[in-house]
Motif scaffolding. Sequence first.
Motif, PDB file in Angstrom:
ATOM      1  N   GLY A  55       0.837  -1.198   0.000  1.00  0.00           N
ATOM      2  CA  GLY A  55       0.000   0.000   0.000  1.00  0.00           C
ATOM      3  C   GLY A  55       0.868   1.242   0.000  1.00  0.00           C
ATOM      4  O   GLY A  55       2.074   1.180  -0.236  1.00  0.00           O
ATOM      5  N   LYS A  61      -1.968   1.289   3.534  1.00  0.00           N
ATOM      6  CA  LYS A  61      -3.247   0.951   2.902  1.00  0.00           C
ATOM      7  C   LYS A  61      -3.389   1.656   1.555  1.00  0.00           C
ATOM      8  O   LYS A  61      -2.582   2.477   1.189  1.00  0.00           O
ATOM      9  CB  LYS A  61      -4.389   1.313   3.836  1.00  0.00           C
ATOM     10  CG  LYS A  61      -4.358   0.499   5.105  1.00  0.00           C
ATOM     11  CD  LYS A  61      -5.524   0.794   5.979  1.00  0.00           C
ATOM     12  CE  LYS A  61      -5.461  -0.080   7.226  1.00  0.00           C
ATOM     13  NZ  LYS A  61      -6.599   0.132   8.063  1.00  0.00           N
ATOM     14  N   GLN A 100      -1.560  -3.891  -3.607  1.00  0.00           N
ATOM     15  CA  GLN A 100      -1.236  -4.637  -2.391  1.00  0.00           C
ATOM     16  C   GLN A 100      -1.122  -6.137  -2.654  1.00  0.00           C
ATOM     17  O   GLN A 100      -1.823  -6.688  -3.501  1.00  0.00           O
ATOM     18  CB  GLN A 100      -2.286  -4.384  -1.316  1.00  0.00           C
ATOM     19  CG  GLN A 100      -2.234  -2.966  -0.795  1.00  0.00           C
ATOM     20  CD  GLN A 100      -3.046  -2.802   0.463  1.00  0.00           C
ATOM     21  OE1 GLN A 100      -3.099  -3.688   1.302  1.00  0.00           O
ATOM     22  NE2 GLN A 100      -3.670  -1.643   0.613  1.00  0.00           N
ATOM     23  N   SER A 143      -7.895  -1.364  12.163  1.00  0.00           N
ATOM     24  CA  SER A 143      -6.674  -0.891  11.522  1.00  0.00           C
ATOM     25  C   SER A 143      -5.412  -1.202  12.324  1.00  0.00           C
ATOM     26  O   SER A 143      -4.308  -1.149  11.791  1.00  0.00           O
ATOM     27  CB  SER A 143      -6.752   0.616  11.259  1.00  0.00           C
ATOM     28  OG  SER A 143      -6.823   1.319  12.491  1.00  0.00           O
TER      29      SER A 143
END
Length: 176
Positions: A55, A61, A100, A143
Motif C-alpha cells: 500500500g 493501505k 497490495q 486498523s
Amino acid sequence: MSVTIHTSLGDVKFEIFCDTAPKTSFNFLALCASNYYDNSIFHRNMKGFMIQGGGIGSSGKGGESIWGGSFEDEFHQDNIHDKRGMLSMANKGPNTNASQFFITYASQPHLNNVYTVFGKMLEGWEVLDKMEKLPVIGGTKKSEAYKPVDPPVIYKITIHANPLADEGIVYPDKDG
C-alpha cells in the motif's frame, strides 16, 4: 523470472508466474520497476496466515494498479495457496486487484480462486520466519489489530529478469 524484495528484516526472493498470471505479473513488475513499493511497509501481519504490504504511505493501505484503480482476477489451476511462501494479490472483493500483495505463512486453500496467486518464494525463509514472529499492536480497532508494532519496511525490489518487457508485451490498459 524472479524478484528480490529487500526489507528491513532481510531479503526474500520470489519466482513470478508471468506465464499463468500475466496481467497481475505485469502490474507487479511495472510497479516494482517504477519504485512504487520503495520505502512502503508491511502493514498487516497475521501469524499462521499471512503478511500484507504494497500500500501507500505510513498506513500501508490503499494503492492503485499501473492503470489506475483496480483490475480483474487471474485464476489458474496451478496457482494455488498450497504452501508457505505463496505470493498473492490482496483485494477487496472480485476483480479489485491494485498494488497490495501478501505472502502466506502456511497453506490457505480457502483463498484459492478468491485471490490471484502470482508467485512463490524461493529464498529468504529465515526472513519470513522473522516476519511471522513480529508482535502486533492488537486490540479491537480493525486498523491496528494486526499492524506490526514495528512494521517491516520494503526498501526496494530488484527485478532479476522481466520476460514480459524482454518480449515487448504491454498491457496499455487493464483490459489488454
